[in-house]
Write a protein that holds these residues in place. Structure first.
Motif, PDB file in Angstrom:
ATOM      1  N   ARG A 115      -9.614  61.534  15.705  1.00  0.00           N
ATOM      2  CA  ARG A 115     -10.781  60.702  15.377  1.00  0.00           C
ATOM      3  C   ARG A 115     -11.117  60.835  13.885  1.00  0.00           C
ATOM      4  O   ARG A 115     -11.556  59.892  13.251  1.00  0.00           O
ATOM      5  CB  ARG A 115     -11.973  61.120  16.236  1.00  0.00           C
ATOM      6  N   TYR A 174      -8.936  59.804  25.733  1.00  0.00           N
ATOM      7  CA  TYR A 174     -10.252  60.143  26.283  1.00  0.00           C
ATOM      8  C   TYR A 174     -10.219  60.104  27.818  1.00  0.00           C
ATOM      9  O   TYR A 174     -10.840  60.924  28.481  1.00  0.00           O
ATOM     10  CB  TYR A 174     -11.334  59.185  25.757  1.00  0.00           C
ATOM     11  N   HIS A 193      -8.303  63.142  29.031  1.00  0.00           N
ATOM     12  CA  HIS A 193      -9.145  64.332  28.843  1.00  0.00           C
ATOM     13  C   HIS A 193     -10.240  64.388  29.924  1.00  0.00           C
ATOM     14  O   HIS A 193     -10.493  65.432  30.523  1.00  0.00           O
ATOM     15  CB  HIS A 193      -9.758  64.299  27.442  1.00  0.00           C
ATOM     16  N   HIS A 207     -22.851  66.656  23.079  1.00  0.00           N
ATOM     17  CA  HIS A 207     -21.617  67.049  22.389  1.00  0.00           C
ATOM     18  C   HIS A 207     -21.752  68.447  21.793  1.00  0.00           C
ATOM     19  O   HIS A 207     -20.791  69.238  21.829  1.00  0.00           O
ATOM     20  CB  HIS A 207     -21.244  66.023  21.308  1.00  0.00           C
ATOM     21  N   HIS A 260     -21.231  70.711  24.610  1.00  0.00           N
ATOM     22  CA  HIS A 260     -19.819  70.700  25.007  1.00  0.00           C
ATOM     23  C   HIS A 260     -19.009  71.615  24.080  1.00  0.00           C
ATOM     24  O   HIS A 260     -18.256  72.471  24.537  1.00  0.00           O
ATOM     25  CB  HIS A 260     -19.303  69.264  24.931  1.00  0.00           C
ATOM     26  N   GLU A 261     -19.234  71.441  22.777  1.00  0.00           N
ATOM     27  CA  GLU A 261     -18.501  72.221  21.779  1.00  0.00           C
ATOM     28  C   GLU A 261     -18.828  73.718  21.934  1.00  0.00           C
ATOM     29  O   GLU A 261     -17.929  74.564  21.906  1.00  0.00           O
ATOM     30  CB  GLU A 261     -18.944  71.757  20.388  1.00  0.00           C
TER      31      GLU A 261
HETATM   32  C1  HEM Z   1     -13.364  72.009  31.497  1.00  0.00           C
HETATM   33  C2  HEM Z   1     -13.033  70.873  31.034  1.00  0.00           C
HETATM   34  C3  HEM Z   1     -13.084  70.495  29.565  1.00  0.00           C
HETATM   35  C4  HEM Z   1     -12.625  71.181  28.461  1.00  0.00           C
HETATM   36  C5  HEM Z   1     -11.945  72.549  28.400  1.00  0.00           C
HETATM   37  C6  HEM Z   1     -12.916  70.354  27.311  1.00  0.00           C
HETATM   38  C7  HEM Z   1     -12.585  70.689  26.009  1.00  0.00           C
HETATM   39  C8  HEM Z   1     -12.871  69.915  24.893  1.00  0.00           C
HETATM   40  C9  HEM Z   1     -12.549  70.261  23.530  1.00  0.00           C
HETATM   41  C10 HEM Z   1     -11.795  71.523  23.082  1.00  0.00           C
HETATM   42  C11 HEM Z   1     -13.018  69.275  22.744  1.00  0.00           C
HETATM   43  C12 HEM Z   1     -12.893  69.198  21.194  1.00  0.00           C
HETATM   44  C13 HEM Z   1     -14.073  69.802  20.514  1.00  0.00           C
HETATM   45  C14 HEM Z   1     -15.234  68.859  20.475  1.00  0.00           C
HETATM   46  O1  HEM Z   1     -15.150  67.763  19.914  1.00  0.00           O
HETATM   47  O2  HEM Z   1     -16.274  69.234  21.016  1.00  0.00           O
HETATM   48  C15 HEM Z   1     -13.629  68.275  23.589  1.00  0.00           C
HETATM   49  C16 HEM Z   1     -14.195  67.102  23.171  1.00  0.00           C
HETATM   50  C17 HEM Z   1     -14.649  66.099  23.985  1.00  0.00           C
HETATM   51  N1  HEM Z   1     -14.698  66.119  25.366  1.00  0.00           N
HETATM   52 FE1  HEM Z   1     -14.153  67.651  26.554  1.00  0.00          FE
HETATM   53  N2  HEM Z   1     -13.535  69.197  27.741  1.00  0.00           N
HETATM   54  C18 HEM Z   1     -13.634  69.228  29.105  1.00  0.00           C
HETATM   55  C19 HEM Z   1     -14.143  68.269  29.936  1.00  0.00           C
HETATM   56  C20 HEM Z   1     -14.564  67.011  29.525  1.00  0.00           C
HETATM   57  C21 HEM Z   1     -14.973  65.922  30.393  1.00  0.00           C
HETATM   58  C22 HEM Z   1     -14.993  65.960  31.940  1.00  0.00           C
HETATM   59  C23 HEM Z   1     -15.308  64.875  29.579  1.00  0.00           C
HETATM   60  C24 HEM Z   1     -15.774  63.485  29.918  1.00  0.00           C
HETATM   61  C25 HEM Z   1     -15.841  62.931  31.088  1.00  0.00           C
HETATM   62  C26 HEM Z   1     -15.122  65.299  28.207  1.00  0.00           C
HETATM   63  C27 HEM Z   1     -15.384  64.522  27.092  1.00  0.00           C
HETATM   64  C28 HEM Z   1     -15.191  64.903  25.796  1.00  0.00           C
HETATM   65  C29 HEM Z   1     -15.482  64.066  24.642  1.00  0.00           C
HETATM   66  C30 HEM Z   1     -16.016  62.650  24.666  1.00  0.00           C
HETATM   67  C31 HEM Z   1     -15.139  64.820  23.510  1.00  0.00           C
HETATM   68  C32 HEM Z   1     -15.221  64.388  22.057  1.00  0.00           C
HETATM   69  C33 HEM Z   1     -13.826  64.089  21.547  1.00  0.00           C
HETATM   70  C34 HEM Z   1     -13.864  63.657  20.086  1.00  0.00           C
HETATM   71  O3  HEM Z   1     -14.050  64.524  19.222  1.00  0.00           O
HETATM   72  O4  HEM Z   1     -13.716  62.461  19.850  1.00  0.00           O
HETATM   73  N3  HEM Z   1     -14.673  66.596  28.209  1.00  0.00           N
HETATM   74  N4  HEM Z   1     -13.538  68.694  24.906  1.00  0.00           N
END
Ligand code: HEM
Ligand code: HEM
Length: 171
Positions: free
Chosen positions: A33, A43, A46, A131, A134-135
């Protein structure tokens, strides 16, 4: 009972694999991105892998209530820490995917996916609370898993008490 049930063991190791895949895709999406632009399909993958982690965590809590678990290996302060780490990991395995769904719902990622137009993806996630969570939870999970794996290795190679066998399919 000296071992976890078969379905608990399968779910445990499958979670490890899915977490590596989810982490890899999340990391790549974040990088892409900022550079050439992230593919929308990334996406979707993921999100699906993350959703599978959530379902498996819920399934594990159900299995553990039905099948039971082996008796605690001891009652030292370290065993108590291990138990606390297990509980915290279950919490994160549920809240992390939920925060991912909330990120999609409350940021322009949702709009981009709805219109299937990658040019609508956000340049930054500033102000998107979900977000930030999440991070942060990704970092918390990595820290918990490191402590957990170090503990498991300590049992395996230093204490040599056969703890790893409890999470194995071999009898
Ligand atoms: C246990 C499961 C998951 C893990 C280990 C995980 C891990 C991560 C990691 C390492 C990032 C990159 C760091 C960040 O931008 O915050 C990220 C970004 C993201 N995750 Fe997850 N995630 C999980 C589940 C999910 C789910 C279920 C969704 C959506 C339904 C999701 C949506 C996103 C989105 C939208 C981003 C931003 C990506 C970007 O930078 O454009 N994630 N996730
Ligand atoms: C190489 C990586 C890993 C190893 C060697 C490992 C090893 C183990 C072992 C031996 C146990 C049984 C502990 C006992 O009987 O007291 C266990 C339990 C557990 N592991 Fe892992 N594990 C790994 C990765 C993970 C990951 C990535 C997660 C999830 C984030 C995880 C979550 C758990 C949980 C929640 C339990 C407790 C199960 C229960 O009582 O319901 N493990 N692990």
């Amino acid at each position: 009972m000296t071992q976890y049930s078969k379905r608990m063991v399968i779910a445990h190791w499958l979670t490890l694999v899915l977490l590596i895949v989810a982490w890899y895709f999340g990391h790549e999406l974040d990088e892409a991105r900022h550079e050439e632009g992230a593919p929308l399909v990334g996406y979707v993958v993921h999100a699906l892998v993350g959703a599978a982690v959530l379902l498996l965590a819920l399934a594990r809590l159900y299995f553990r209530s039905k099948d039971g678990v082996p008796a605690p290996i001891g009652d030292t302060p370290m065993d108590k820490v291990a138990k606390g780490v297990h509980s915290l990991m279950y919490v994160v395995l549920v809240v992390l995917p939920v925060s991912g769904v909330a990120t999609v719902a409350t940021s322009d990622v949702g709009k981009a996916l709805k219109a299937w137009d990658a040019s609508l993806l956000p340049k930054k996630f500033s102000g998107v609370f979900a977000h930030n969570i999440h991070e942060m939870l990704v970092t918390v999970l990595i820290a918990l898993v490191i402590v957990h794996v170090l503990g498991a290795f300590m049992h395996q190679f230093i204490m040599k008490d056969g703890l790893m066998k409890r999470m194995s399919l071999r009898k």
